[in-house]
Scaffold this active site. Structure first.
Site, mmCIF file in Angstrom:
data_model
loop_
_atom_site.group_PDB
_atom_site.id
_atom_site.type_symbol
_atom_site.label_atom_id
_atom_site.label_comp_id
_atom_site.label_asym_id
_atom_site.label_seq_id
_atom_site.Cartn_x
_atom_site.Cartn_y
_atom_site.Cartn_z
ATOM 1 N N PHE A 256 184.060 52.095 62.948
ATOM 2 C CA PHE A 256 184.226 50.977 63.885
ATOM 3 C C PHE A 256 185.471 51.141 64.753
ATOM 4 C CE2 PHE A 256 182.496 49.185 59.838
ATOM 5 C CZ PHE A 256 181.169 49.265 60.209
ATOM 6 N N GLY A 483 177.065 57.527 60.528
ATOM 7 C CA GLY A 483 176.124 56.551 60.005
ATOM 8 C C GLY A 483 175.150 56.020 61.020
ATOM 9 N N THR A 484 175.143 56.610 62.215
ATOM 10 C CA THR A 484 174.280 56.117 63.286
ATOM 11 C C THR A 484 173.020 56.946 63.466
ATOM 12 O OG1 THR A 484 175.603 57.420 64.835
ATOM 13 C CG2 THR A 484 176.195 55.108 64.562
ATOM 14 N N ARG A 616 166.547 55.242 77.965
ATOM 15 C CA ARG A 616 165.448 55.733 77.131
ATOM 16 C C ARG A 616 165.782 55.563 75.651
ATOM 17 N NH1 ARG A 616 163.678 62.095 77.286
ATOM 18 N NH2 ARG A 616 161.535 61.915 76.511
ATOM 19 N N ASN A 619 164.805 56.965 69.380
ATOM 20 C CA ASN A 619 164.304 56.662 68.040
ATOM 21 C C ASN A 619 164.358 55.154 67.869
ATOM 22 O OD1 ASN A 619 164.213 56.116 65.179
ATOM 23 N ND2 ASN A 619 164.655 58.275 64.796
ATOM 24 N N LYS A 621 163.531 53.069 65.601
ATOM 25 C CA LYS A 621 164.008 52.544 64.319
ATOM 26 C C LYS A 621 165.533 52.559 64.282
ATOM 27 C CE LYS A 621 161.948 53.635 60.450
ATOM 28 N NZ LYS A 621 161.472 54.373 59.252
ATOM 29 N N GLN A 626 170.880 49.941 65.041
ATOM 30 C CA GLN A 626 172.201 49.878 65.660
ATOM 31 C C GLN A 626 172.487 48.495 66.237
ATOM 32 O OE1 GLN A 626 174.923 52.584 66.766
ATOM 33 N NE2 GLN A 626 174.341 52.419 64.633
ATOM 34 N N GLY A 686 174.241 54.777 75.611
ATOM 35 C CA GLY A 686 174.597 54.485 74.231
ATOM 36 C C GLY A 686 174.210 53.090 73.785
ATOM 37 N N GLU A 689 177.779 50.176 70.781
ATOM 38 C CA GLU A 689 178.745 49.113 71.086
ATOM 39 C C GLU A 689 178.086 47.832 71.600
ATOM 40 O OE1 GLU A 689 181.944 49.936 70.561
ATOM 41 O OE2 GLU A 689 182.087 52.103 70.852
#
Length: 731
Positions: A256, A483-484, A616, A619, A621, A626, A686, A689
């Site tokens: 984080f 972890g993303t 775009r 994924n 899921k 996120q 992204g 955030e």
């Protein structure tokens, strides 16, 4: 072949994580490892007497199992970082253990190295110091109301306030901005003061470092999300060339922002390992994480909006007072979003930073946007009420067609679709406009909404491709799995670019020997590293010169043509975006429902709809996951999180509260899913955030709708919800 992009592929490392097989920095096993424990200051300002430091070190050194006690009296001189690493990044100007002065509670004063962690902790507990106390400045108000002392140690320690020009190295993201008419126009005006507290990152994984030397070659296993930056900073502190430092960080268990930069315990671990001639492991305690790995600093924001009778904004002002340490720069860029989010002919934004006797703050999820959009979006809710306009309608009415500061077009913007789709999915049309008019089972119910926004960023990145004899295509870059799902998504991108099935492709990260990549932050990794993977994959396909559809076919070709493997092993570098082209920004809309039990002061977030425009979706899921995580993060910021400390001493007190599964609302997460090829060749922006941005405001707006209480200080506490309802006076 079926495209791997767009599939809800499970995380590649997911099974290892849930079964305990995943290995993090602290799990590193090295023969002969010994253990370091930090000893920290208990005062906010002053210095330790040399005699007491000597006595404390002697007491610790005499304890069982102790090999060495590193203090300012025997620490080898460390170098000062180059100016370009400290003037706009939160890397400390003053090397650790370079003197006996104290600048904040929790400053490192010594490291005890012993055979076992228990022996090191026991010996560290024996160290106590005599302090000569100084006059500490613990808040921005303290700094504003006092004379400014002279800088110390050639500017390594600084005092007073300053007003930085721009955010980090982004010259175009101005922290001081004044556009339009000099005087505020007449109209319907709302103005208020908003505050946000110190927030802690509180990742599950404690920061941990294992350092060992082989001659003059240093290898560091660390929980970091900026391998290449840490390598450079660590080399600079130690006076080494970068090729003598290797950083390994295979998995990061949450960050984080707390693991975005080199922190002082990493430097000291490396120094300790050289001093004892053995590998040293140093793991921070949970309490030390509050003082040693950054935090989100407090903000005080003054926001004023002026609109015409039809709701058109005429003026926007957002002035921020925030804080940093005396030994490093950091400015929480609170007002950046206000500069472009809503059409406003007059715009005034400022940031003032006070240097206080506290640990160095740093980027935290949604840096600037999370606290800044809390104030801006609550103010917009107030303006909607003042103009008699629906909150969604007001935002649609003031949605600008381009970036206001530069006049440049957006590479892709579908915010209006986010508003409209989100409102429909949530059922916004059923909302009664007046507060305190919705109840369920005797409990107040409120609906609120807010805009989400975060920049689309991309930097240069390298990528290596190795093709193995057994038909595997291994991509690698010095990026990080925090972890993303980075390894999973990069494999999907690589599979599509090579034209090979997903089972033929792997992606490796976490090693500074891999081609350089930037820090994993600012929601840029997928666009940045993904562009390099895509470039490498396309080049791999051209070099292959034929179409294959399976691992078996590739294996056969490689067996028949051994020289082909060498041609299919190479490194590429992908650049950043076109600086003269359109700007990239992600947008979204949050809608939430809260229940407020005013008899016990409890606010519960029960339902959440979010529609995101992030280019775009590679994924769905992982993307939805996120956003859910970001919303939960923002929920904690709104209702629970603040670092408690003694206002007289700066010492930590009390507990830090976080949301749990019991606080999770019912989620409805969707994406516009329109590629943005203006930012990168794979069309992504992204996601990490933006899920947090706007969340505290949506909750605060829903609480107002439920209770009629306009709460402008975070977190929204039990005490504030228990206060009897009193209508705010109309201006």
């Amino acid at each position: 072949m079926t495209s791997a992009i767009g599939l809800p592929v499970d995380r590649i490392e997911g099974r290892d994580k849930v079964t305990g097989a995943a290995r993090y920095a602290a799990d590193t096993v090295i023969d002969g490892v010994v253990h370091g424990v930090l000893v920290q200051s208990t005062i906010a300002k002053g210095h330790v007497t040399a005699d007491s430091m000597t006595a404390a070190a002697a007491a610790a050194a005499a304890a069982p199992g102790v090999l060495h006690v590193l203090t300012p009296l025997n620490c080898p001189p460390l170098h000062v970082l180059p100016v370009d690493m400290t003037w706009d990044l939160p890397l400390e100007r003053r090397p650790p253990l370079s003197d006996l002065s104290v600048q904040h509670v929790g400053q490192h004063l010594a490291v005890v190295i012993a055979e076992t962690p228990e022996q090191a902790a026991d010996a560290a507990s024996l160290m106590s110091f005599d302090y000569v106390h100084g006059s500490a400045q613990l808040t921005a108000v303290d700094v504003l109301g006092a004379p400014v002392p002279a800088d110390e140690k050639d500017g390594q320690i600084r005092y007073g306030t300053y007003r930085p020009d721009h955010f980090v190295k982004l010259d175009e993201e101005k922290l001081q901005d004044s556009r339009g008419a000099a005087d505020e126009p007449d109209g319907i005006r709302v103005a208020a003061r908003f505050t946000t507290p110190v927030n802690a990152h509180y990742p599950i994984e404690l920061s941990a470092t294992v350092a060992h030397w082989d001659g003059d070659m240093l290898t560091v296993h660390d929980s970091t999300r900026w391998i290449t930056g840490e390598r450079r900073a660590l080399a600079a502190y130690l006076g080494l060339t970068e090729d003598r430092v290797r950083i390994l960080s295979p998995l990061v268990g949450g960050a984080f922002g707390s693991k975005s930069f080199l922190w002082m315990h990493v430097v000291l671990c490396a120094v300790a390992a050289r001093a004892v001639g053995r590998p040293v492991k140093l793991v921070l305690t949970r309490n030390q994480m509050f003082s040693s790995t950054g935090h989100r600093p407090r903000t005080e924001q003054q926001v004023a909006l002026v609109a015409g009778a039809d709701g058109s904004l005429l003026s926007t002002e957002q002035h921020t007072l925030t804080e940093t340490s005396t030994v490093a720069h950091f400015c929480e860029p609170v007002g950046l979003t206000a500069r472009f989010l809503y059409a406003s002919p007059r715009m005034v934004v400022s940031h003032t930073v006070a240097r206080i006797n506290a640990p160095t703050p740093c980027f935290m999820r949604g840096p600037g946007e999370a606290p800044g959009m809390f104030a801006l979006e609550v103010a917009m809710d107030e303006l909607a009420e003042a103009t008699g306009t629906d909150p969604v309608t007001l935002r649609l009415h003031n949605d600008p067609a381009c970036d206001q500061p530069s006049g440049r077009a957006w590479s892709g913007k579908h915010l209006r679709d986010c508003y409209l789709r989100g409102a429909e999915r949530f059922g916004w049309s059923q909302r009664s406009a007046a507060p305190r008019t919705m109840r369920r089972n005797g409990i107040q119910v409120g609906w609120g909404m807010a805009t989400a926004s975060y920049p689309g960023r991309r930097m240069a990145s390298g990528c290596r491709v190795v093709t193995t004899a057994d038909g595997q295509i291994r991509f690698a870059a010095a990026t990080h799995e925090i972890g993303t799902g980075v390894r999973t998504v990069m494999a999907q991108v690589g599979a599509d670019a090579t034209g090979m099935p997903l089972e033929a492709v792997t992606f490796e990260s976490g090693d500074s020997l891999f081609p350089d990549a930037p820090y994993s932050g600012a929601s840029q990794t997928t666009a940045t590293v993904g562009s390099a993977v895509a470039l490498a994959g396309r080049q791999w396909r051209r070099r292959l010169g034929r179409t294959l559809t399976s691992v078996a076919e590739l294996r056969d070709v490689l067996s028949a043509e051994p020289e082909l493997r060498e041609r299919l092993t190479f490194t590429v570098t992908s650049g950043g975006p076109d600086e003269t082209g359109p700007l990239s920004q992600s947008f979204g809309a949050h809608f939430c429902e809260v229940e407020v039990d005013e008899e016990i002061g409890r606010a519960s977030v029960t339902r959440w709809t979010a529609v995101m425009d992030c280019g775009r979706v590679l994924n769905p899921k992982l993307a939805a996951n996120q956003v859910m995580g970001g919303i939960t993060f923002g929920l904690g910021m709104a209702l629970l999180e603040q670092v408690p400390y003694d206002e007289r001493t700066g010492q930590l007190i009390g507990e830090y509260y976080l949301p749990t599964h019991a606080d999770r609302p019912d989620f409805d997460i969707t994406f516009i899913d329109v590629p943005d090829y203006g930012l990168d060749p794979i069309g992504v922006r992204g996601i990490g955030e933006i899920g947090t941005c706007g969340v505290p405001a949506a909750i605060a707006n829903a609480v107002y709708h439920a209770t009629g209480k306009r709460l402008r200080d975070l977190p929204i506490t039990l005490e504030s919800l228990l206060q009897p309802f009193e209508p705010e006076p109309t201006s």
